[in-house]
Design a protein around this motif. Structure first.
Motif, PDB file in Angstrom:
ATOM      1  N   THR A  21      69.008  71.760  33.769  1.00 19.04           N
ATOM      2  CA  THR A  21      68.477  73.055  33.350  1.00 19.04           C
ATOM      3  C   THR A  21      68.843  74.096  34.408  1.00 19.04           C
ATOM      4  O   THR A  21      68.053  74.431  35.290  1.00 19.04           O
ATOM      5  CB  THR A  21      66.955  72.995  33.170  1.00 19.04           C
ATOM      6  OG1 THR A  21      66.618  71.919  32.295  1.00 19.04           O
ATOM      7  CG2 THR A  21      66.419  74.295  32.577  1.00 19.04           C
ATOM      8  N   SER A  56      76.450  80.830  29.865  1.00 16.30           N
ATOM      9  CA  SER A  56      75.380  80.081  29.210  1.00 16.30           C
ATOM     10  C   SER A  56      75.891  79.333  27.979  1.00 16.30           C
ATOM     11  O   SER A  56      75.514  78.176  27.726  1.00 16.30           O
ATOM     12  CB  SER A  56      74.237  81.027  28.823  1.00 16.30           C
ATOM     13  OG  SER A  56      73.618  81.563  29.976  1.00 16.30           O
ATOM     14  N   HIS A  61      74.236  71.070  28.863  1.00 16.22           N
ATOM     15  CA  HIS A  61      73.146  71.539  29.715  1.00 16.22           C
ATOM     16  C   HIS A  61      72.198  72.433  28.912  1.00 16.22           C
ATOM     17  O   HIS A  61      72.507  72.833  27.789  1.00 16.22           O
ATOM     18  CB  HIS A  61      73.712  72.303  30.922  1.00 16.22           C
ATOM     19  CG  HIS A  61      74.608  71.470  31.788  1.00 16.22           C
ATOM     20  ND1 HIS A  61      74.134  70.532  32.662  1.00 16.22           N
ATOM     21  CD2 HIS A  61      75.972  71.427  31.878  1.00 16.22           C
ATOM     22  CE1 HIS A  61      75.153  69.945  33.281  1.00 16.22           C
ATOM     23  NE2 HIS A  61      76.280  70.464  32.819  1.00 16.22           N
ATOM     24  N   GLN A  62      71.054  72.741  29.510  1.00 12.70           N
ATOM     25  CA  GLN A  62      70.058  73.605  28.872  1.00 12.70           C
ATOM     26  C   GLN A  62      69.804  74.819  29.768  1.00 12.70           C
ATOM     27  O   GLN A  62      68.814  74.868  30.494  1.00 12.70           O
ATOM     28  CB  GLN A  62      68.758  72.820  28.636  1.00 12.70           C
ATOM     29  CG  GLN A  62      68.919  71.620  27.727  1.00 12.70           C
ATOM     30  CD  GLN A  62      69.391  72.013  26.332  1.00 12.70           C
ATOM     31  OE1 GLN A  62      68.920  73.002  25.767  1.00 12.70           O
ATOM     32  NE2 GLN A  62      70.326  71.251  25.776  1.00 12.70           N
ATOM     33  N   VAL A 100      68.912  78.434  31.445  1.00  9.57           N
ATOM     34  CA  VAL A 100      67.926  79.507  31.368  1.00  9.57           C
ATOM     35  C   VAL A 100      68.648  80.775  31.822  1.00  9.57           C
ATOM     36  O   VAL A 100      69.099  80.867  32.969  1.00  9.57           O
ATOM     37  CB  VAL A 100      66.707  79.226  32.267  1.00  9.57           C
ATOM     38  CG1 VAL A 100      65.777  80.439  32.302  1.00  9.57           C
ATOM     39  CG2 VAL A 100      65.975  77.987  31.785  1.00  9.57           C
ATOM     40  N   TRP A 107      60.701  80.778  35.502  1.00  8.51           N
ATOM     41  CA  TRP A 107      61.708  79.768  35.836  1.00  8.51           C
ATOM     42  C   TRP A 107      61.055  78.426  36.143  1.00  8.51           C
ATOM     43  O   TRP A 107      61.550  77.387  35.733  1.00  8.51           O
ATOM     44  CB  TRP A 107      62.539  80.228  37.034  1.00  8.51           C
ATOM     45  CG  TRP A 107      63.274  81.515  36.821  1.00  8.51           C
ATOM     46  CD1 TRP A 107      63.634  82.076  35.628  1.00  8.51           C
ATOM     47  CD2 TRP A 107      63.729  82.409  37.827  1.00  8.51           C
ATOM     48  NE1 TRP A 107      64.276  83.270  35.836  1.00  8.51           N
ATOM     49  CE2 TRP A 107      64.358  83.500  37.172  1.00  8.51           C
ATOM     50  CE3 TRP A 107      63.682  82.405  39.225  1.00  8.51           C
ATOM     51  CZ2 TRP A 107      64.924  84.554  37.881  1.00  8.51           C
ATOM     52  CZ3 TRP A 107      64.248  83.458  39.937  1.00  8.51           C
ATOM     53  CH2 TRP A 107      64.862  84.519  39.263  1.00  8.51           C
ATOM     54  N   GLN A 119      59.876  76.735  32.963  1.00  5.68           N
ATOM     55  CA  GLN A 119      60.990  76.208  32.169  1.00  5.68           C
ATOM     56  C   GLN A 119      61.712  75.056  32.880  1.00  5.68           C
ATOM     57  O   GLN A 119      62.737  74.582  32.399  1.00  5.68           O
ATOM     58  CB  GLN A 119      61.974  77.348  31.845  1.00  5.68           C
ATOM     59  CG  GLN A 119      61.358  78.404  30.940  1.00  5.68           C
ATOM     60  CD  GLN A 119      62.291  79.587  30.705  1.00  5.68           C
ATOM     61  OE1 GLN A 119      63.173  79.538  29.837  1.00  5.68           O
ATOM     62  NE2 GLN A 119      62.113  80.649  31.453  1.00  5.68           N
ATOM     63  N   GLU A 120      61.157  74.649  34.012  1.00  2.00           N
ATOM     64  CA  GLU A 120      61.640  73.485  34.759  1.00  2.00           C
ATOM     65  C   GLU A 120      63.103  73.618  35.171  1.00  2.00           C
ATOM     66  O   GLU A 120      63.903  72.682  35.044  1.00  2.00           O
ATOM     67  CB  GLU A 120      61.415  72.205  33.963  1.00  2.00           C
ATOM     68  CG  GLU A 120      59.935  71.947  33.672  1.00  2.00           C
ATOM     69  CD  GLU A 120      59.695  70.624  32.944  1.00  2.00           C
ATOM     70  OE1 GLU A 120      60.670  69.991  32.500  1.00  2.00           O
ATOM     71  OE2 GLU A 120      58.515  70.240  32.842  1.00  2.00           O
ATOM     72  N   VAL A 121      63.442  74.791  35.680  1.00  2.00           N
ATOM     73  CA  VAL A 121      64.781  74.998  36.226  1.00  2.00           C
ATOM     74  C   VAL A 121      64.999  74.030  37.386  1.00  2.00           C
ATOM     75  O   VAL A 121      64.174  73.940  38.300  1.00  2.00           O
ATOM     76  CB  VAL A 121      64.933  76.464  36.704  1.00  2.00           C
ATOM     77  CG1 VAL A 121      66.124  76.607  37.644  1.00  2.00           C
ATOM     78  CG2 VAL A 121      65.059  77.396  35.509  1.00  2.00           C
ATOM     79  N   ASP A 122      66.102  73.286  37.349  1.00  2.00           N
ATOM     80  CA  ASP A 122      66.388  72.340  38.425  1.00  2.00           C
ATOM     81  C   ASP A 122      67.607  72.722  39.264  1.00  2.00           C
ATOM     82  O   ASP A 122      67.898  72.101  40.282  1.00  2.00           O
ATOM     83  CB  ASP A 122      66.577  70.919  37.871  1.00  2.00           C
ATOM     84  CG  ASP A 122      67.653  70.846  36.793  1.00  2.00           C
ATOM     85  OD1 ASP A 122      68.532  71.719  36.751  1.00  2.00           O
ATOM     86  OD2 ASP A 122      67.596  69.897  35.974  1.00  2.00           O
TER      87      ASP A 122
END
Length: 252
Positions: free
Chosen positions: A2, A16, A24-25, A27, A172, A175-178
Motif C-alpha cells: 500500500t 497510481s 499494489h493498492q 493511496v 494515511w 489506510q495502512e500505508v506501508d
C-alpha cells in the motif's frame, strides 16, 4: 503493498494507475502543484540574446512546459542554442516542443550537469538556467568560475499542500500505508514537516522509495531507515524498486 503517492498531478494519477496494474493498492495524495514563475516575462529577452554557442539548461519537465507556454503566448520560439535537460523526462519534454537533441547527463543531479564535456570551457558564453523557486545553487557558481555569463529564470513555482490539522497523516495511517514513493528532496522534507511529533515514528518506519542517491542521503539524515534507491523517477523505475522490496519481504 500500500504505497503512498504524493507527487504532483498528472504524474500522481499515472503512477497510481501503473501501481494498480502491478498489483499494489496505492493511496494517492498529491502534495505538490506548479504555477507560473515570477520571471516568465524576462524569458524572451534572455533567450533572444543567445547565440548557437550558448546554452539553455532546463532542470525539470515543468521548466520546459512553463517556458514553452510563455514563449508561445508572447509570440516567440526557442532560439538556436545548445540545450541540456536534467533527466530523460525533461529531454522528452524538449523534444515535444520541437527542441530535439538536448544533452542529458547520466547523473541527473547538478553534479552531472557540470561534468558534461561541453561545459568545461565557457569563457564568453552565456547560459540560461530554467528552474523553479528554490532548489540547489551549484550549477551557476561553477559555470561562472569557468567563464560563463549565467542567468537564472524562475519559470515556475512549487506550491506545497499545507495541513495544520494533521488530518492527512491520520488518513494515511488509517489506510495502512506501508511505503512512500518520494520523487524529490523537496517532497521528502515537506512530508516530514507534515507529520506531527506523535506521527513522526510511524512516518520514519515506512519503506521509502526515492529517485537518487542524493535523496537517499537526505532521507537517512532525517531518520528514515528503510530507504530504497530506484535510480530514477519514472513509473517503471519506482515500481521496480517497490516490487523488489515486496519480493524480498516474501523471502524473509
Amino acid at each position: 503493498m500500500t504505497p503512498l503517492v504524493v507527487r504532483a498531478e498528472p504524474q500522481a494519477a499515472s503512477l497510481s494507475q501503473a501501481l494498480l496494474a502491478a498489483g499494489h493498492q496505492p493511496v494517492t495524495s498529491p502534495l505538490l502543484s506548479f504555477v507560473e514563475g515570477a520571471e516568465l516575462e524576462r524569458l524572451p529577452a534572455l533567450l533572444g540574446g543567445l547565440s548557437p554557442r550558448d546554452y539553455v539548461i532546463a532542470v525539470s519537465v515543468q521548466a520546459v512546459h512553463f517556458a514553452d507556454n510563455a514563449l508561445k503566448q508572447q509570440g516567440h520560439g526557442w532560439p538556436k542554442a545548445n540545450y541540456i535537460a536534467v533527466g530523460d523526462a525533461t529531454g522528452k519534454a524538449f523534444a515535444r516542443v520541437d527542441v530535439p537533441g538536448a544533452a542529458i547527463p547520466e547523473d541527473p543531479r547538478s553534479e552531472g550537469i557540470i561534468s558534461l564535456p561541453g561545459l568545461q570551457q565557457l569563457t564568453g558564453r552565456r547560459v540560461v538556467i530554467l528552474r523553479g523557486n528554490g532548489g540547489r545553487h551549484l550549477i551557476a557558481p561553477t559555470l561562472m568560475q569557468r567563464g560563463a555569463l549565467v542567468d537564472y529564470c524562475e519559470v515556475y513555482r512549487r506550491c506545497y499542500y499545507q495541513d495544520s490539522s494533521g488530518t492527512l497523516v491520520k488518513n494515511w495511517q488509517s489506510q495502512e500505508v506501508d511505503s512512500i514513493i518520494i520523487t524529490s528532496g523537496g517532497l521528502l522534507h515537506h512530508i516530514v514537516k507534515l507529520a506531527a511529533d506523535s506521527a513522526r515514528d510511524w512516518l520514519l518506519s515506512r519503506i521509502l522509495i526515492v529517485p537518487s542517491i542524493r535523496v537517499v542521503q537526505e532521507a537517512r539524515e532525517l531518520g528514515f531507515t528503510r530507504v530504497i534507491n530506484a535510480d530514477g523517477a519514472s513509473n517503471q523505475a519506482l515500481i521496480a524498486a517497490l516490487d523488489e522490496r515486496k519480493w524480498n519481504d516474501r523471502q524473509d
